[in-house]
Design a protein around this motif. Structure first.
Motif, PDB file in Angstrom:
ATOM      1  N   SER A  89       0.813  -1.225   0.000  1.00 42.15           N
ATOM      2  CA  SER A  89       0.000   0.000   0.000  1.00 42.15           C
ATOM      3  C   SER A  89       0.850   1.280   0.000  1.00 42.15           C
ATOM      4  N   TYR A  90       2.160   1.153  -0.196  1.00 40.49           N
ATOM      5  CA  TYR A  90       3.046   2.321  -0.163  1.00 40.49           C
ATOM      6  C   TYR A  90       2.449   3.434  -1.048  1.00 40.49           C
ATOM      7  N   PHE A  91       2.107   4.558  -0.454  1.00 38.99           N
ATOM      8  CA  PHE A  91       1.225   5.507  -1.133  1.00 38.99           C
ATOM      9  C   PHE A  91       1.742   6.088  -2.449  1.00 38.99           C
ATOM     10  N   PRO A  92       3.066   6.296  -2.630  1.00 41.88           N
ATOM     11  CA  PRO A  92       3.445   6.833  -3.945  1.00 41.88           C
ATOM     12  C   PRO A  92       3.211   5.853  -5.104  1.00 41.88           C
ATOM     13  N   HIS A  93       3.190   4.526  -4.814  1.00 45.54           N
ATOM     14  CA  HIS A  93       3.067   3.611  -5.959  1.00 45.54           C
ATOM     15  C   HIS A  93       1.785   2.780  -5.980  1.00 45.54           C
ATOM     16  N   VAL A  94       0.939   2.911  -4.968  1.00 51.52           N
ATOM     17  CA  VAL A  94      -0.191   1.979  -4.870  1.00 51.52           C
ATOM     18  C   VAL A  94      -1.196   2.136  -6.019  1.00 51.52           C
ATOM     19  N   LEU A  95      -1.298   3.316  -6.592  1.00 53.86           N
ATOM     20  CA  LEU A  95      -2.363   3.530  -7.573  1.00 53.86           C
ATOM     21  C   LEU A  95      -1.969   3.252  -9.020  1.00 53.86           C
ATOM     22  N   GLN A  96      -0.748   3.621  -9.387  1.00 54.55           N
ATOM     23  CA  GLN A  96      -0.354   3.450 -10.791  1.00 54.55           C
ATOM     24  C   GLN A  96       1.045   2.882 -10.946  1.00 54.55           C
ATOM     25  N   PRO A 154       5.203   2.807 -10.021  1.00 55.93           N
ATOM     26  CA  PRO A 154       5.793   1.665 -10.715  1.00 55.93           C
ATOM     27  C   PRO A 154       5.769   0.392  -9.864  1.00 55.93           C
ATOM     28  N   PHE A 155       5.664  -0.752 -10.559  1.00 54.30           N
ATOM     29  CA  PHE A 155       5.713  -2.018  -9.855  1.00 54.30           C
ATOM     30  C   PHE A 155       7.076  -2.161  -9.200  1.00 54.30           C
ATOM     31  N   ALA A 156       7.048  -2.681  -7.991  1.00 58.32           N
ATOM     32  CA  ALA A 156       8.329  -2.825  -7.289  1.00 58.32           C
ATOM     33  C   ALA A 156       8.482  -4.260  -6.818  1.00 58.32           C
ATOM     34  N   ASP A 157       9.666  -4.793  -7.039  1.00 57.69           N
ATOM     35  CA  ASP A 157       9.980  -6.127  -6.570  1.00 57.69           C
ATOM     36  C   ASP A 157      10.068  -6.087  -5.041  1.00 57.69           C
ATOM     37  N   TYR A 158       9.471  -7.095  -4.385  1.00 55.84           N
ATOM     38  CA  TYR A 158       9.424  -7.076  -2.922  1.00 55.84           C
ATOM     39  C   TYR A 158      10.827  -7.036  -2.315  1.00 55.84           C
ATOM     40  N   ASN A 159      11.721  -7.896  -2.852  1.00 57.04           N
ATOM     41  CA  ASN A 159      13.092  -7.942  -2.314  1.00 57.04           C
ATOM     42  C   ASN A 159      13.779  -6.590  -2.384  1.00 57.04           C
ATOM     43  N   GLU A 160      13.557  -5.914  -3.506  1.00 53.02           N
ATOM     44  CA  GLU A 160      14.207  -4.619  -3.708  1.00 53.02           C
ATOM     45  C   GLU A 160      13.610  -3.556  -2.793  1.00 53.02           C
ATOM     46  N   GLY A 191      13.351   9.469   1.174  1.00 54.17           N
ATOM     47  CA  GLY A 191      14.617   8.726   1.081  1.00 54.17           C
ATOM     48  C   GLY A 191      14.475   7.374   0.412  1.00 54.17           C
ATOM     49  N   ILE A 192      13.324   7.117  -0.212  1.00 48.58           N
ATOM     50  CA  ILE A 192      13.085   5.792  -0.804  1.00 48.58           C
ATOM     51  C   ILE A 192      13.038   5.916  -2.325  1.00 48.58           C
ATOM     52  N   GLU A 193      13.999   5.287  -2.975  1.00 48.42           N
ATOM     53  CA  GLU A 193      14.070   5.359  -4.442  1.00 48.42           C
ATOM     54  C   GLU A 193      13.119   4.357  -5.066  1.00 48.42           C
ATOM     55  N   LEU A 194      12.285   4.821  -5.973  1.00 47.32           N
ATOM     56  CA  LEU A 194      11.430   3.894  -6.718  1.00 47.32           C
ATOM     57  C   LEU A 194      12.056   3.638  -8.082  1.00 47.32           C
ATOM     58  N   GLN A 195      11.653   2.505  -8.654  1.00 47.10           N
ATOM     59  CA  GLN A 195      12.180   2.171  -9.980  1.00 47.10           C
ATOM     60  C   GLN A 195      11.673   3.174 -11.019  1.00 47.10           C
ATOM     61  N   GLU A 196      12.532   3.530 -11.958  1.00 49.81           N
ATOM     62  CA  GLU A 196      12.094   4.420 -13.040  1.00 49.81           C
ATOM     63  C   GLU A 196      11.170   3.656 -13.980  1.00 49.81           C
ATOM     64  N   ASN A 197      10.207   4.359 -14.550  1.00 55.31           N
ATOM     65  CA  ASN A 197       9.237   3.687 -15.410  1.00 55.31           C
ATOM     66  C   ASN A 197       9.342   4.113 -16.872  1.00 55.31           C
ATOM     67  N   PHE A 198      10.075   5.198 -17.116  1.00 52.85           N
ATOM     68  CA  PHE A 198      10.235   5.697 -18.493  1.00 52.85           C
ATOM     69  C   PHE A 198      11.687   6.065 -18.725  1.00 52.85           C
TER      70      PHE A 198
END
Lengths: 79, 507
Positions: B165-172, B174-180, B266-273
């Motif tokens: 449910s991490y709010f920056p990514h829950v709606l659209q 980017p998909f994030a690998d659990y381990n990462e 402080g949490i980097e999300l995967q780039e999507n584009f």
């Protein structure tokens, strides 16, 4: 089989799969370094390595290996 | 995320929410969480996050995620919580049981059935929660990883809840690998000024793309895409090109905002584009566009499909016949067909989505079939084929092909797409384009500079230049001139434009 021997055999598989004898892969080689090594060719490459070494990669290895060095680790652990 | 921009003075705009996913396209049912409220929400989260002991920072995220999603409506919240608890339990079960394969397939079936029911049943559509398609795939991916043994099942349900449910990514995404992601979310984060500033840049840039470019292009192209009737040739082509820019500005703008907000924590999300419109082929385009979705389907659909008995036996038979070409192309075709069909169904059960994704898959398959021909041409004229001119031709060709596929994606029905395609090639429509361009001159004038800016930034990014770092090093006065210009552009936009929803929000 030593690691060097495995690497030599892996190089032969690369030549066969990519039809290019000039390819030289080393431990640090990644898909970005080999032209045509994209997701479409990756599974063909994996299949040929399995045939050459006589074992099956697990799906997590197929997806997770980052470079040739990691591929060698998996091969060494399975032969 | 839907940023409501009518609120005014609040530059650090906010997050959308409320309403139901299925209604998003019509923008009916949206109540909206105002910009000001998101600013309060984020500032409170931000302050608490860095004030509490680092060991419990994830608890702040737990509270923030819960509040964020709860604001979208209690039904959606209950649904999300239920979904998370089910996948959490199934993850533990997959890890413990001896019948791993059976439980894993059963788990996938449950989620697929739920997604189908939500899309098909009228009663279910009324409670369809926001971001369901995205977080369902996250849950499925997690369960497959547990099955494969590449991750341990999370024992703490609250930590699992934070991941999904991490709010920056829950709606659209980017998909994030659990381990990462777990390494980043549950790691202690000290406040980092540079990261916070970078996050602000990304957020503001994304907001600009969304509000100044995407929304205003919508003003120009929406009438053409409504029915397709009465617009011809160059006018349809013009709308197609503008829509390519609009969708990119819209979706990547959202991603910039999501990544920026997350960077602030402080949490980097995967780039999507990654500069998708510089791609030289459709396959490359899909490695640069919505990258996390492509990666998800590659890892969980395409690769497993190519490792099935069907594909391996075809490969073995073709190898025995020494037909190297068929050995690669046939299994790949099967894998791509299944992959793109599933992506189409994931986008929605509407015929235009399925046709759009099939068109993308078909172009990639055809280029695989044509590879020997390309190789021959390349060998015959290597200098010319590797020239910058030919690279430019390939980029333009790919852009146009992508545009054609978007003509299937953008209209509400396949009938409108058909009308647009037919009209594009029946009359030149040049005079009509000049008239249409004249009537939309004001919007065109306002989007011109931002689009040029977008092209420059993307070109620099393509060359490996870190634009944000560069800007950060510029003198204070210049930087503030840029911020004020951005503010003015957003301000000019906000007066006239309808409250926007993100194009990908409907999924």
């Amino acid at each position: 089989m030593t690691r060097e021997e495995i690497l030599a055999k892996v190089n032969e598989v690369f030549h066969e799969v990519f039809d290019d004898d000039s390819i030289v892969v080393v431990e640090a080689t990644t898909a970005d370094d080999v032209e045509d090594w994209d997701s479409l060719m990756h599974i063909t490459l994996i299949g040929e390595i399995e045939a050459a070494f006589g074992f099956k990669f697990q799906m997590k290895d197929v997806v997770g290996m980052k470079n040739v060095g990691e591929m060698l680790d998996i091969i060494a652990a399975n032969i | 995320m839907l940023f409501h921009l009518g609120v005014g003075e609040h530059f650090f705009v906010g997050i959308w929410y409320n309403g139901y996913e299925v209604c998003a396209k019509e923008s009916a049912g949206f109540m909206g969480f105002l910009i000001k409220e998101f600013a309060y929400f984020f500032i409170a989260t931000f302050l608490l996050y860095y004030l509490v002991p680092k060991k419990i920072q994830w608890v702040v995220l737990l509270v923030a995620n819960t509040y964020f999603y709860y604001a979208s409506g209690w039904k959606s919240f209950v649904f999300l919580t239920g979904t998370i608890l089910v996948s959490y339990g199934l993850g533990l079960l997959i890890e413990k049981t001896k019948k791993k394969s059976l439980v894993m397939w059963g788990s996938i079936l449950i989620f697929v059935a739920m997604l189908c029911a939500m899309r098909v049943l009228p009663a279910a559509r009324s409670i369809m929660p926001l971001g369901l398609s995205f977080y369902s795939l996250q849950c499925i991916g997690y369960m497959i990883e547990v099955y494969r043994g590449s991750t341990e099942a999370e024992k703490n349900p609250l930590k699992y809840y934070v991941y999904i449910s991490y709010f920056p990514h829950v709606l659209q995404g980017p998909f994030a690998d659990y381990n990462e992601l777990k390494k980043k979310i549950f790691a202690p984060h000290a406040f980092d000024y540079d990261k916070a500033v970078y996050g602000c840049y990304r957020f503001v840039w994304g907001f600009m793309k969304k509000q100044v470019i995407a929304e205003r292009i919508g003003n120009i192209v929406n009438p053409i895409f409504a029915t397709g009737e009465g617009y011809y040739g160059a006018t349809v082509f013009y709308a197609m090109v503008l829509y390519c820019i609009q969708l990119y500005a819209d979706f990547s703008g959202y991603m910039d905002m999501a990544v920026g907000v997350s960077y602030g924590l402080g949490i980097e999300l995967q780039e999507n584009f990654n500069v998708p419109y510089r791609s030289k082929s459709m396959a490359e385009f899909w490695r640069r566009w919505h990258m996390s979705l492509g990666l998800w389907f590659k890892n969980y659909v395409f690769y497993p499909m190519l490792r099935t008995k069907l594909c391996t036996s075809i490969r073995a038979k073709m190898k025995a016949k020494k037909n190297k070409y068929a050995m690669n192309v046939l299994p790949t075709t099967i894998g791509l067909f299944v992959n793109w069909t599933l992506i189409g169904l994931w986008h929605g059960f509407d015929a235009n989505y399925l046709c759009y994704d099939w068109a993308c898959g078909l172009i990639i398959i055809l280029s695989e079939f044509a590879k020997p021909l390309y190789d021959k041409v390349n060998k015959a004229a290597p200098k010319f084929m590797q020239s910058k001119f030919m690279d430019a031709v390939r980029v333009v060709r790919t852009f146009i092909l992508v545009g054609f596929t978007f003509l299937l994606f953008r209209p509400d029905t396949l009938a409108v797409s058909k009308t647009l395609f037919v009209n594009m090639f029946t009359k030149p429509g040049i005079k009509q384009l000049l008239e249409y361009g004249y009537w939309n001159l004001y919007d065109e004038f306002l989007i011109f500079l931002p689009i040029v800016l977008l092209c420059i930034v993307d070109s620099l990014k393509y060359k490996g230049v870190n634009v944000y770092e560069k800007v950060h090093k510029w003198p204070f006065v210049i930087r503030w001139l840029i911020y004020i210009s951005a503010l003015i552009m957003v301000y000019v936009s906000k007066f006239e434009l309808a409250k926007g929803i993100f194009a990908y929000y409907v999924f």
